[in-house]
Scaffold this motif. Structure first.
Motif: not given
Length: 265
Positions: A37-47
């Motif tokens: 989970n920590r390795a996942e790239r954060p979203r860069t959009y409004v979901s």
């Protein structure tokens, strides 16, 4: 009479101690889940999945990938629940297909169907679309599925998704609007504890879809201008911040409450 329990150390009513192998396996899996989970790239959009939340600033924190308060990252148990929910979609989709429904859940390249707006800063991905089926309803129709614990599932069955889970209703309305699927959506909820399946048709709410779309625009524009949107609560002790039930709605504790109210502390 022989007391076979004599000296056993058994305490009636107390939880049985977990064997060392159970602790070891759980620790290994939880560590791996947390690392992934920590390795996942954060979203860069409004979901679209979170726009129905009450607090615009909370949505903005999420959009900007602002670090959560210490200790507010998803616990391993929550990560397991999320993954079970994703797998539940495949299970329920399989049930629909063997029942004779033509349910499309992904593109030929394996990607989910979805939409994007505001130059890719607002996105949503649908669970699927019914093209046809053995049940009398309007086709094509959006499909949205959730896997819920027993208490939440019973609340949805009793009151309907729009009242019991407004966040889901907002998500459905946005999908119907942006995917141009105005027919009533088929919402299904799988009870994780009993595997019972609830289904209901959700009429298209154009007003709700417009309201949520306007929210996405507000979040993106305020973020571009480096302005914080207003909080939905007046005090850090509000249910919206600390979590709990209010006006028949459940609110999870805000993961940014400490940061948000820091200046008042």
């Amino acid at each position: 009479m022989i007391d076979l329990n004599h000296g056993s150390g058994c305490l009636y009513g107390a939880d049985a101690p977990r064997p060392p192998i159970a602790e070891a396996v759980s620790t290994a899996i939880d560590t791996a889940l947390s690392a992934r989970n920590r390795a996942e790239r954060p979203r860069t959009y409004v979901s679209s999945s979170g726009l129905g939340r009450d607090c615009l600033r909370q949505i903005q924190y999420d959009f900007l990938a602002v670090p959560k308060d210490e200790g507010q990252e998803f616990a391993p148990r929550t990560l397991r629940i999320f993954e079970a929910g994703h797998r539940a979609e495949d299970i329920v989709a399989g049930w629909f297909r063997i029942a004779g429904f033509d349910l499309r859940t992904e593109r030929p390249d394996g990607r989910q169907f979805g939409f994007e707006a505001l130059g890719g800063r607002f996105k949503g991905h649908i669970d699927g679309c019914f093209v046809s089926g053995p049940v009398a309803m309007d086709y094509p129709a959006l499909w949205e599925n959730k896997a819920l614990g027993a208490a939440s599932w019973k609340d949805v069955v009793k009151r309907g998704v729009s009242l019991a889970r407004p966040v889901y209703a907002a998500q459905i309305a946005l999908y119907q609007a942006y995917m141009e699927l105005p027919a009533p959506a088929l919402f299904t909820a799988l009870n994780r504890d009993t595997m019972e399946l609830h289904a209901e048709l959700v009429p298209f709410d154009a007003h709700l879809a417009q309201e949520m779309s306007d929210r996405a625009v507000a979040v993106v524009r305020a973020s571009e201008a480096r302005e914080w949107l207003p909080r939905a609560a007046a005090e850090p002790t509000a249910v919206l911040c600390r979590g709990g039930m209010a006006a028949g709605k459940w609110h999870a504790p805000c993961a940014w409450a400490g940061r948000c109210w820091g200046e008042r502390r």
